[in-house]
Design a protein around this motif. Structure first.
Motif, short mmCIF file in Angstrom:
data_model
loop_
_atom_site.label_atom_id
_atom_site.label_comp_id
_atom_site.label_asym_id
_atom_site.label_seq_id
_atom_site.Cartn_x
_atom_site.Cartn_y
_atom_site.Cartn_z
N TRP A 91 0.84 -1.22 -0.03
CA TRP A 91 -0.04 0.03 0.04
C TRP A 91 0.92 1.48 0.06
N LEU A 92 2.20 1.07 0.22
CA LEU A 92 3.14 2.29 -0.09
C LEU A 92 4.05 1.95 -1.21
N PRO A 93 3.78 2.21 -2.53
CA PRO A 93 4.42 1.85 -3.56
C PRO A 93 5.80 2.64 -3.76
N THR A 94 6.69 1.99 -4.48
CA THR A 94 8.01 2.68 -5.06
C THR A 94 7.80 3.28 -6.32
N ALA A 95 8.29 4.56 -6.36
CA ALA A 95 7.94 5.45 -7.41
C ALA A 95 9.02 5.15 -8.69
N PRO A 96 8.54 5.31 -9.99
CA PRO A 96 9.32 4.96 -10.89
C PRO A 96 10.80 5.83 -11.33
N CYS A 97 10.50 6.91 -10.44
CA CYS A 97 11.62 8.10 -10.61
C CYS A 97 12.87 7.51 -10.05
N SER A 98 13.87 8.01 -10.66
CA SER A 98 15.44 7.48 -10.33
C SER A 98 16.30 8.76 -10.23
N SER A 99 17.54 8.69 -10.06
CA SER A 99 18.57 9.61 -9.92
C SER A 99 18.83 10.13 -11.65
N ALA A 100 18.36 9.45 -12.70
CA ALA A 100 18.45 9.84 -13.87
C ALA A 100 17.24 10.85 -14.18
N CYS A 101 16.31 10.85 -13.23
CA CYS A 101 15.46 12.20 -13.50
C CYS A 101 15.81 13.35 -12.97
N VAL A 102 16.96 13.43 -12.39
CA VAL A 102 17.26 14.67 -11.55
C VAL A 102 18.56 15.35 -12.52
N ARG A 103 18.18 16.68 -12.44
CA ARG A 103 19.22 17.62 -13.37
C ARG A 103 20.23 18.08 -12.49
N ASP A 104 21.54 18.12 -12.77
CA ASP A 104 22.67 18.75 -11.97
C ASP A 104 22.52 20.27 -12.05
N GLU A 105 22.38 20.68 -10.99
CA GLU A 105 22.42 22.06 -10.95
C GLU A 105 23.51 22.58 -9.95
N SER A 106 24.53 21.74 -9.86
CA SER A 106 25.64 22.30 -8.86
C SER A 106 26.53 23.13 -9.12
N ALA A 107 26.51 23.88 -10.55
CA ALA A 107 27.30 24.85 -11.05
C ALA A 107 27.05 26.24 -10.68
N GLY A 108 25.93 26.43 -9.69
CA GLY A 108 25.34 27.52 -9.41
C GLY A 108 26.02 28.28 -8.14
N VAL A 109 26.60 27.58 -7.25
CA VAL A 109 27.30 27.91 -6.12
C VAL A 109 28.66 27.43 -5.86
N ARG A 110 29.58 28.10 -5.51
CA ARG A 110 31.04 27.70 -5.22
C ARG A 110 30.85 26.58 -3.66
N VAL A 111 31.94 25.65 -3.74
CA VAL A 111 32.12 24.93 -2.93
C VAL A 111 32.04 25.39 -1.55
N PRO A 112 32.95 26.46 -1.27
CA PRO A 112 32.78 27.06 0.10
C PRO A 112 31.47 27.54 0.45
N ARG A 113 30.76 28.15 -0.26
CA ARG A 113 29.46 28.53 0.03
C ARG A 113 28.69 27.56 0.27
N ALA A 114 28.84 26.25 -0.62
CA ALA A 114 27.83 25.06 -0.39
C ALA A 114 28.27 24.63 1.19
N VAL A 115 29.59 24.37 1.53
CA VAL A 115 29.97 24.01 2.60
C VAL A 115 29.30 24.77 3.86
N LEU A 116 29.36 26.04 3.74
CA LEU A 116 28.80 27.14 4.78
C LEU A 116 27.43 26.88 4.80
N ARG A 117 26.58 26.31 3.80
CA ARG A 117 25.39 25.97 4.11
C ARG A 117 24.88 24.81 4.71
N LEU A 118 25.81 23.70 4.63
CA LEU A 118 25.66 22.53 5.06
C LEU A 118 26.12 22.87 6.86
N ALA A 119 27.09 23.64 7.37
CA ALA A 119 27.22 23.82 8.36
C ALA A 119 26.22 24.55 9.15
N ALA A 120 25.77 25.62 8.25
CA ALA A 120 24.42 26.25 8.91
C ALA A 120 23.06 25.30 9.04
#
Length: 277
Positions: free
Chosen positions: A4-33
């Motif tokens: 009664w709780l199915p598995t969706a057919p979506c996979s990691s292939a459905c996800v677009r890479d948008e990681s070019a937007g922010v520099r690594v240091p800022r991303a790390v700061l966000r993780l720390a926050a």
């Protein structure tokens, strides 16, 4: 696959890479926050029943903002009384987004209870654990949810039963809606979505397929200008539907379409009441 709780057919292939937007240091700061905000939440967790709902909503907003995601919230849920909150499911971030609408007891698979640290924290937070693979356990789960609703509490459920990428969605399963009917409480549909400023759907927050939680987190904190759209739709009275099938269908229809009218959504910076929520 759960009965009664199915598995969706979506996979990691459905996800677009948008990681070019922010520099690594800022991303790390966000993780720390984000970690700092979560530590504060853990400190207050043992006192959860005494923490005001407004503080919980503020904490939920802080979790979202720490990742660099903007929040646009339209509409409001009843602040008190029994309420079943239902929404489409895309990301781990959906949980704090619903808490920003109204703090509620979440429903989660029982396997999470055995996770190190996270399982204990979830249990202390009042999560209702369900056995997805035992159909005979379903009536007992529905009864537990109904009891919470009858006592005037709110329960939050993702009736699709699994996460989707944001560009596709699943069918609402009916079980949780029986609890609303049994308790005689309304259903609050909520529509969740993640977009870029130009309106393009962002799949970066999606947590699907064989994704790890860290991979999903990193995509969010390293992406630029993601906006989380939370649309609180009109209440559905449980008494206005003959059975759980029609109630689930009405909730799915309400959460699957954008509101055609209504006041413009407010961002965190524009909303003068954000500090009070």
């Amino acid at each position: 696959m759960s009965v009664w709780l199915p598995t969706a057919p979506c996979s990691s292939a459905c996800v677009r890479d948008e990681s070019a937007g922010v520099r690594v240091p800022r991303a790390v700061l966000r993780l720390a926050a984000l970690l700092a905000v979560l530590v504060v939440g853990v400190v207050f967790l043992p006192f959860g029943r005494w923490v005001p709902a407004s503080w919980v909503r503020l904490f939920a907003r802080a979790v979202v903002r720490a990742t660099g995601v903007r929040l646009r919230l339209t509409g409001a849920a009843p602040p008190s009384g029994g309420l079943l909150v239902v929404a489409n499911h895309i990301s781990w971030m959906d949980i704090p987004l619903l808490a920003a609408v109204r703090p509620a007891r979440m429903v989660a698979k029982k396997e999470i209870r055995r996770w190190p640290v996270a399982g204990l924290l979830a249990a202390r937070a009042g999560v209702v654990f369900i056995d997805r693979d035992r159909l005979r356990a379903l009536p007992g789960t529905v009864a537990r949810l109904a009891a919470v609703l009858e006592r005037g509490g709110a329960v939050a459920v993702f009736p699709e039963g699994s996460t989707w990428c944001g560009r596709a969605r699943g069918t609402f399963r009916r079980a949780a809606f029986q609890a609303a009917l049994d308790a005689g409480v309304p259903v609050q549909p909520v529509r969740l979505g993640y977009r870029l400023p130009d309106g393009t759907v962002s799949t970066a927050p999606a947590f699907v397929g064989d994704d790890t939680l860290f991979a999903a987190l990193w995509r969010v904190v390293s992406a630029r200008r993601i906006v989380a759209h939370v649309e609180v739709r009109p209440l559905l009275a449980a008494g206005g539907h003959a059975d759980r099938r029609s109630l689930a269908a009405a909730a799915q229809d309400a959460s699957g379409r954008r509101a055609p009218h209504g006041p413009p959504a407010l961002t965190d910076a524009q909303d003068p009441s954000a500090r009070r929520r």
